[in-house]
Write a protein that holds these residues in place. Sequence first.
Motif, short mmCIF file in Angstrom:
data_model
loop_
_atom_site.label_atom_id
_atom_site.label_comp_id
_atom_site.label_asym_id
_atom_site.label_seq_id
_atom_site.Cartn_x
_atom_site.Cartn_y
_atom_site.Cartn_z
N TRP A 1 0.81 -1.29 0.03
CA TRP A 1 -0.08 -0.09 0.08
C TRP A 1 0.88 1.43 0.08
CZ3 TRP A 1 -5.06 0.23 -1.60
CH2 TRP A 1 -5.54 1.39 -1.12
N GLU A 2 1.53 1.71 1.21
CA GLU A 2 2.29 2.82 1.05
C GLU A 2 3.35 2.82 0.22
OE1 GLU A 2 -0.34 2.49 4.69
OE2 GLU A 2 1.08 1.18 4.26
N ALA A 3 4.13 1.64 0.10
CA ALA A 3 5.29 1.84 -0.53
C ALA A 3 4.89 1.74 -2.11
CB ALA A 3 5.96 0.37 -0.55
N GLU B 1 4.02 5.88 -6.67
CA GLU B 1 3.24 6.50 -7.76
C GLU B 1 3.24 8.04 -7.60
OE1 GLU B 1 -0.28 3.10 -8.25
OE2 GLU B 1 -0.67 4.84 -6.90
N ARG B 2 3.58 8.46 -6.29
CA ARG B 2 3.82 9.96 -6.15
C ARG B 2 5.13 10.34 -6.17
NH1 ARG B 2 1.18 11.09 -0.45
NH2 ARG B 2 2.13 12.94 -0.63
N ASN C 1 -6.74 8.99 -6.09
CA ASN C 1 -5.77 7.91 -6.75
C ASN C 1 -6.27 6.63 -6.95
OD1 ASN C 1 -3.58 6.56 -7.59
ND2 ASN C 1 -2.20 6.81 -6.00
N LEU C 2 -7.24 6.64 -8.09
CA LEU C 2 -7.84 5.14 -8.49
C LEU C 2 -6.83 4.19 -8.76
CD1 LEU C 2 -10.95 6.79 -10.44
CD2 LEU C 2 -10.93 5.63 -7.97
N ALA C 3 -5.56 4.63 -8.99
CA ALA C 3 -4.61 3.52 -9.53
C ALA C 3 -4.24 2.52 -8.22
CB ALA C 3 -3.38 4.16 -10.31
N LEU C 4 -4.17 3.25 -7.04
CA LEU C 4 -3.51 2.69 -5.90
C LEU C 4 -4.19 1.50 -5.51
CD1 LEU C 4 -1.77 2.53 -3.71
CD2 LEU C 4 -3.08 4.22 -2.37
#
Length: 382
Positions: free
Chosen positions: A233-235, A240-241, A313-316
């Motif tokens: 998740w966070e990684a 992505e950011r 962020n729909l990609a996440l």
Amino acid sequence: MFRIRIDQRVTVCMSRHLVRLGSLVMLLALLAGSCVGSGLTASPGPTAPSLIPGTMPAASAGIGSPPPATPKPPVATVTLALDWTPNTNHTGFYVAQYSGWYAQAAIDLQFIPYASANPETLVGAGQANCGISTEEGATFAIAAGEKEQSVMAILQHTASEIAVLASGPITRPRDMDGKVYAGFGSPQEGPLLTAVIKADGGKGVFTTVTLDTAAYETLYAGKADMAITFSAWEAIEAQERGIALRTFAFPDYGLPDSYAVVLVCNNAWLAANGDVARRFLAASVRGFELAATEPTTAATELIAANPGVFDANLALPRDSANYLATQKLYVDPSGAVGPETLATWDAYSGYLYDLGVLAGPDGKPLTTRPDFSTYFTNAYLP
């Protein structure tokens, strides 16, 4: 086919089969679905006596009748305490709800949003029937006296890491001595971080600030030096950011593999609601089976079940869902969702005991190794 009346009371459809017993010729009535359509009837009055001792009459009442319908159980409410904002660790629950599988199982699932109280505390106090936890979180809670058990492994392997900014001065765990850790208030965080630092030759001395959901943004802004992140998740979110992180995996520093995410339930609730728990687990496992085999569909349903939550962020959730399925984190070596083993509990939770960090209800370190077989159960899995 022809009709024949036996004892002047029972009319049946018969084929031309004769059975001889010595000198006695008996005609046995053979019931078949085709006979029903051709006028099978039974005259009123008592049932005809058996023609052969020890057998039932050929036209016993109820033969050919459909089985009685099983009554649907009353709808039962189950409360589930989340450990974070909705994410792919929770996918199976949201998929099962969105798909109507809880409704089919007569379960009304109510989510308790994440707040400052740990799910283990809410479950142990009976303020939630079940909650999302980790093996170490459940171990600390149960050792301290919380009356709960893990009933399902949601993720079968370790998925947490210590993260620092790649541009910062920390290049290995021992560099974290004297630095600031952004944490979440769980009792296991400090001991685990200390164990990793010491395994790398450090002292394990650092400052902790409890920030809950703000921990990651604090790390990204450079206002804290390290945080424990989740690789699925966070990684992914940081990547992505465009935020470069350096991570340290716990198993690389001597910690055994563990169940990264588990479902814990209150012991008293389980004892009083075994059937409800089994129905709840069966629908939940079905949801996570979909997540393991059809991650794109599961992510779409997770998003649909939480309107507005992922708009930034729909990609996440989609990338995370694919990562979890590809890495086979939802399933055990046999491909099953949910089962736990004593070997894993003994290895990882036993490691925590050996570190001397487990405390009993009195707050003092445990002096006797727990029986970790009582910390989990597979009895409610389908």
